[in-house]
Write a protein that holds these residues in place. Sequence first.
Motif, PDB file in Angstrom:
ATOM      1  N   GLU A 123     -36.658  76.364  46.055  1.00 52.88           N
ATOM      2  CA  GLU A 123     -35.320  76.056  45.547  1.00 52.88           C
ATOM      3  C   GLU A 123     -35.212  74.571  45.179  1.00 52.88           C
ATOM      4  O   GLU A 123     -34.654  74.214  44.130  1.00 52.88           O
ATOM      5  CB  GLU A 123     -34.272  76.401  46.606  1.00 52.88           C
ATOM      6  CG  GLU A 123     -32.842  76.250  46.105  1.00 52.88           C
ATOM      7  CD  GLU A 123     -31.813  76.682  47.133  1.00 52.88           C
ATOM      8  OE1 GLU A 123     -30.649  76.264  46.999  1.00 52.88           O
ATOM      9  OE2 GLU A 123     -32.172  77.430  48.059  1.00 52.88           O
ATOM     10  N   LYS A 124     -35.770  73.711  46.025  1.00 52.86           N
ATOM     11  CA  LYS A 124     -35.776  72.270  45.769  1.00 52.86           C
ATOM     12  C   LYS A 124     -36.606  71.953  44.530  1.00 52.86           C
ATOM     13  O   LYS A 124     -36.203  71.149  43.679  1.00 52.86           O
ATOM     14  CB  LYS A 124     -36.343  71.541  46.987  1.00 52.86           C
ATOM     15  CG  LYS A 124     -36.546  70.038  46.818  1.00 52.86           C
ATOM     16  CD  LYS A 124     -35.258  69.279  46.916  1.00 52.86           C
ATOM     17  CE  LYS A 124     -35.512  67.779  46.979  1.00 52.86           C
ATOM     18  NZ  LYS A 124     -34.263  66.990  46.992  1.00 52.86           N
TER      19      LYS A 124
ATOM     20  N   MET B 101     -34.747  72.832  41.342  1.00 49.35           N
ATOM     21  CA  MET B 101     -33.696  71.862  41.036  1.00 49.35           C
ATOM     22  C   MET B 101     -34.296  70.612  40.393  1.00 49.35           C
ATOM     23  O   MET B 101     -33.791  70.087  39.399  1.00 49.35           O
ATOM     24  CB  MET B 101     -32.941  71.483  42.312  1.00 49.35           C
ATOM     25  CG  MET B 101     -31.814  70.474  42.075  1.00 49.35           C
ATOM     26  SD  MET B 101     -31.263  69.651  43.590  1.00 49.35           S
ATOM     27  CE  MET B 101     -32.635  68.515  43.872  1.00 49.35           C
ATOM     28  N   MET B 102     -35.409  70.134  40.951  1.00 49.52           N
ATOM     29  CA  MET B 102     -36.068  68.937  40.416  1.00 49.52           C
ATOM     30  C   MET B 102     -36.589  69.180  39.001  1.00 49.52           C
ATOM     31  O   MET B 102     -36.498  68.312  38.127  1.00 49.52           O
ATOM     32  CB  MET B 102     -37.211  68.512  41.339  1.00 49.52           C
ATOM     33  CG  MET B 102     -36.748  67.988  42.699  1.00 49.52           C
ATOM     34  SD  MET B 102     -38.122  67.708  43.864  1.00 49.52           S
ATOM     35  CE  MET B 102     -38.954  66.302  43.099  1.00 49.52           C
TER      36      MET B 102
ATOM     37  N   HIS C 217     -32.387  62.921  40.556  1.00 56.01           N
ATOM     38  CA  HIS C 217     -32.920  63.917  41.494  1.00 56.01           C
ATOM     39  C   HIS C 217     -34.007  64.763  40.835  1.00 56.01           C
ATOM     40  O   HIS C 217     -34.106  65.969  41.078  1.00 56.01           O
ATOM     41  CB  HIS C 217     -31.794  64.818  42.028  1.00 56.01           C
ATOM     42  CG  HIS C 217     -30.692  64.069  42.723  1.00 56.01           C
ATOM     43  ND1 HIS C 217     -30.864  63.487  43.957  1.00 56.01           N
ATOM     44  CD2 HIS C 217     -29.430  63.769  42.323  1.00 56.01           C
ATOM     45  CE1 HIS C 217     -29.736  62.872  44.311  1.00 56.01           C
ATOM     46  NE2 HIS C 217     -28.859  63.030  43.337  1.00 56.01           N
TER      47      HIS C 217
ATOM     48  N   GLU D 212     -35.382  71.300  36.746  1.00 60.05           N
ATOM     49  CA  GLU D 212     -34.252  71.338  35.819  1.00 60.05           C
ATOM     50  C   GLU D 212     -33.723  69.931  35.544  1.00 60.05           C
ATOM     51  O   GLU D 212     -33.398  69.581  34.408  1.00 60.05           O
ATOM     52  CB  GLU D 212     -33.138  72.229  36.382  1.00 60.05           C
ATOM     53  CG  GLU D 212     -33.472  73.703  36.393  1.00 60.05           C
ATOM     54  CD  GLU D 212     -33.807  74.216  35.003  1.00 60.05           C
ATOM     55  OE1 GLU D 212     -33.045  73.935  34.057  1.00 60.05           O
ATOM     56  OE2 GLU D 212     -34.839  74.904  34.856  1.00 60.05           O
ATOM     57  N   ASN D 213     -33.645  69.111  36.585  1.00 60.03           N
ATOM     58  CA  ASN D 213     -33.148  67.743  36.426  1.00 60.03           C
ATOM     59  C   ASN D 213     -34.106  66.893  35.587  1.00 60.03           C
ATOM     60  O   ASN D 213     -33.676  66.049  34.799  1.00 60.03           O
ATOM     61  CB  ASN D 213     -32.937  67.086  37.792  1.00 60.03           C
ATOM     62  CG  ASN D 213     -31.768  67.695  38.541  1.00 60.03           C
ATOM     63  OD1 ASN D 213     -30.864  68.268  37.924  1.00 60.03           O
ATOM     64  ND2 ASN D 213     -31.763  67.582  39.850  1.00 60.03           N
TER      65      ASN D 213
ATOM     66  N   LYS E  40     -40.705  69.683  32.220  1.00 63.42           N
ATOM     67  CA  LYS E  40     -39.873  70.070  33.375  1.00 63.42           C
ATOM     68  C   LYS E  40     -40.702  70.179  34.652  1.00 63.42           C
ATOM     69  O   LYS E  40     -40.777  71.237  35.283  1.00 63.42           O
ATOM     70  CB  LYS E  40     -39.160  71.397  33.103  1.00 63.42           C
ATOM     71  CG  LYS E  40     -38.137  71.341  31.987  1.00 63.42           C
ATOM     72  CD  LYS E  40     -37.384  72.660  31.861  1.00 63.42           C
ATOM     73  CE  LYS E  40     -36.309  72.587  30.797  1.00 63.42           C
ATOM     74  NZ  LYS E  40     -35.549  73.859  30.677  1.00 63.42           N
TER      75      LYS E  40
END
Length: 309
Positions: free
Chosen positions: A275-276, A279-280, A248, A282-283, A220
């Motif tokens: 925050e970005k 997100m990356m 993403h 998790e994706n 991750k």
Amino acid sequence: YRIPSGKLRRYFSVKNISDAGKILLGIIVSFIILLKEKPQLLFSKGGYVSVPPVLAAFVLKIPSITHESDIDPGLATRINARFTKKILISTEETAKYFGESLSEKLIVTGNPVRSSVLHGNRERGKKNLPCPYDRKILLIMGGSQGAHYINTMIESIAEDLSKKYCIIHQTGIKDFKPEILRNYHTMKYINEELPDILAASDLVICRAGANTLWELSACKKASVLIPLPLSGSRGDQIKNAEIFKKAHAAVVLDQDNLTSKKLLEIITTLLDNEEKLMMMRENAGKLFKKGSAKLIAEIILRSIYASGE
């Protein structure tokens, strides 16, 4: 066993003539080895050196299985696929590169990842790295041999990056230079320490080889990918990177249009936006197919048992 083998090219080259002879010799040598060893099954991971054994196994009626790590299968896998019982692929996307006649052979298994990489410890990594604990860590990898283009680009912005972040840079042997900046640490090659360093890293910059990408996915990790351009490859890394871009999970940069200023801006923007990054991460994790190695092993064992019936 070492076997002779010529390189498979999709373009005209005088070397294709001599390499055709090496491939034929490789088939003969493979034929002799397989007759001697009498295997119940042959497993191939692609690459042009795998073609002679697969062809020899087909002639000897020894079942074989091939696995493709890249999104876009290489020429060797495309050839092998016609002579194997099963074609194992990493993602659903890869299926479109095979014709309808081969569709029944396809099995999506994912890509196996070294178990050691899955057991990295972030706290241990941060503790063992020569970095201030509160600084975000940027890891740069160019493969085991390094990547000269990425090395040069990072060196030009290392001073700016080291003011805010801690940089761990695997340069490879050829480009290695002793570190001269505080918070910028160079390493010729990262081996046993990789799981912990990877776990401690907040952002990774690297090429887009299949094995590297699936390790990032398994761990991750947010990443900036700079795939090898068409001028230096068949384009497999570009297509690998596209999967992560669509999800993403990574920022993908075109080497031919990249400047050090742009790279610095992108790295800073990402590392300053937790925050970005979250997100990356998790994706990236969503792309990983767990249990790939076990599934591949089960398919191999079932095929061996079936061939013995």
